[in-house]
Scaffold this motif. Structure first.
Motif, PDB file in Angstrom:
ATOM      1  N   VAL A  19      50.470  34.634  36.540  1.00 37.33           N
ATOM      2  CA  VAL A  19      49.485  33.945  37.374  1.00 37.33           C
ATOM      3  C   VAL A  19      48.324  33.430  36.530  1.00 37.33           C
ATOM      4  CG1 VAL A  19      47.819  34.273  39.257  1.00 37.33           C
ATOM      5  CG2 VAL A  19      50.111  35.245  39.435  1.00 37.33           C
ATOM      6  N   GLY A  20      47.920  34.232  35.551  1.00 40.21           N
ATOM      7  CA  GLY A  20      46.811  33.836  34.694  1.00 40.21           C
ATOM      8  C   GLY A  20      45.451  34.074  35.317  1.00 40.21           C
ATOM      9  N   ASN A  21      45.410  34.875  36.378  1.00 39.95           N
ATOM     10  CA  ASN A  21      44.143  35.130  37.060  1.00 39.95           C
ATOM     11  C   ASN A  21      44.115  36.592  37.508  1.00 39.95           C
ATOM     12  OD1 ASN A  21      41.998  35.317  38.892  1.00 39.95           O
ATOM     13  ND2 ASN A  21      42.198  33.161  39.468  1.00 39.95           N
ATOM     14  N   ILE A  22      43.402  37.408  36.766  1.00 35.26           N
ATOM     15  CA  ILE A  22      43.355  38.845  37.049  1.00 35.26           C
ATOM     16  C   ILE A  22      42.703  39.120  38.397  1.00 35.26           C
ATOM     17  CG2 ILE A  22      42.366  41.043  36.275  1.00 35.26           C
ATOM     18  CD1 ILE A  22      42.739  39.972  33.394  1.00 35.26           C
ATOM     19  N   ALA A  23      41.647  38.394  38.703  1.00 36.33           N
ATOM     20  CA  ALA A  23      40.935  38.619  39.965  1.00 36.33           C
ATOM     21  C   ALA A  23      41.848  38.374  41.165  1.00 36.33           C
ATOM     22  CB  ALA A  23      39.702  37.724  40.038  1.00 36.33           C
ATOM     23  N   LEU A  24      42.648  37.331  41.090  1.00 35.77           N
ATOM     24  CA  LEU A  24      43.564  37.009  42.183  1.00 35.77           C
ATOM     25  C   LEU A  24      44.607  38.112  42.364  1.00 35.77           C
ATOM     26  CD1 LEU A  24      44.572  34.955  44.286  1.00 35.77           C
ATOM     27  CD2 LEU A  24      45.955  33.942  42.474  1.00 35.77           C
ATOM     28  N   VAL A  25      45.181  38.564  41.274  1.00 37.92           N
ATOM     29  CA  VAL A  25      46.184  39.635  41.336  1.00 37.92           C
ATOM     30  C   VAL A  25      45.538  40.916  41.864  1.00 37.92           C
ATOM     31  CG1 VAL A  25      47.760  41.063  39.971  1.00 37.92           C
ATOM     32  CG2 VAL A  25      47.571  38.612  39.494  1.00 37.92           C
ATOM     33  N   ASN A  30      44.896  44.852  46.133  1.00 40.16           N
ATOM     34  CA  ASN A  30      43.775  45.725  46.482  1.00 40.16           C
ATOM     35  C   ASN A  30      43.482  46.739  45.363  1.00 40.16           C
ATOM     36  OD1 ASN A  30      41.661  46.462  48.142  1.00 40.16           O
ATOM     37  ND2 ASN A  30      42.869  48.010  49.220  1.00 40.16           N
ATOM     38  N   ILE A  31      43.406  46.204  44.146  1.00 45.86           N
ATOM     39  CA  ILE A  31      43.103  47.002  42.954  1.00 45.86           C
ATOM     40  C   ILE A  31      41.862  46.386  42.322  1.00 45.86           C
ATOM     41  CG2 ILE A  31      43.951  47.752  40.687  1.00 45.86           C
ATOM     42  CD1 ILE A  31      46.786  47.163  41.699  1.00 45.86           C
ATOM     43  N   SER A  32      41.006  47.211  41.766  1.00 48.35           N
ATOM     44  CA  SER A  32      39.813  46.652  41.130  1.00 48.35           C
ATOM     45  C   SER A  32      40.192  45.931  39.833  1.00 48.35           C
ATOM     46  CB  SER A  32      38.789  47.748  40.840  1.00 48.35           C
ATOM     47  OG  SER A  32      39.214  48.537  39.762  1.00 48.35           O
TER      48      SER A  32
END
Length: 101
Positions: A19-25, A30-32
């Motif tokens: 995905v290339g997007n940690i915040a989205l994943v 529902n993980i910080s």
């Protein structure tokens, strides 16, 4: 604190890579973000999200310290060689001035 399996962690890291997007994943699962970042850090250090055995971790720390010592010594020796080469060049120049060929 919730525990996650190593397989789950690996899946999350793979998804982050795709995905290339940690915040989205992180939001999807529902993980910080900081949890995922710690998994990434562990993965980069160990090649896996599984923690290293203490013996290996200790050995790595010893080797890193030794590498730093050797690198410092290498830099010192490089400076010493450069100084000696300069001294030699000066002596050759003096010799050639006093006793030209």
């Amino acid at each position: 604190m919730k525990r996650y399996s190593d397989e789950f962690k690996e899946q999350i890291l793979e998804e982050c890579s795709q995905v290339g997007n940690i915040a989205l994943v992180a939001r999807r699962h529902n993980i910080s973000k900081s949890t995922i970042h710690s998994w990434i850090k562990a993965h980069r250090k160990n090649g896996s999200v599984k923690p290293l055995p203490k013996v290996l971790d200790k050995r790595i720390n010893e080797l890193e310290k030794r590498l730093e010592e050797v690198s410092t010594e290498n830099e010192r020796l490089k400076r010493l060689v450069a100084e000696k080469e300069l001294e030699l060049a000066i002596l050759r120049d003096l010799r050639n001035r006093v006793n030209p060929r």
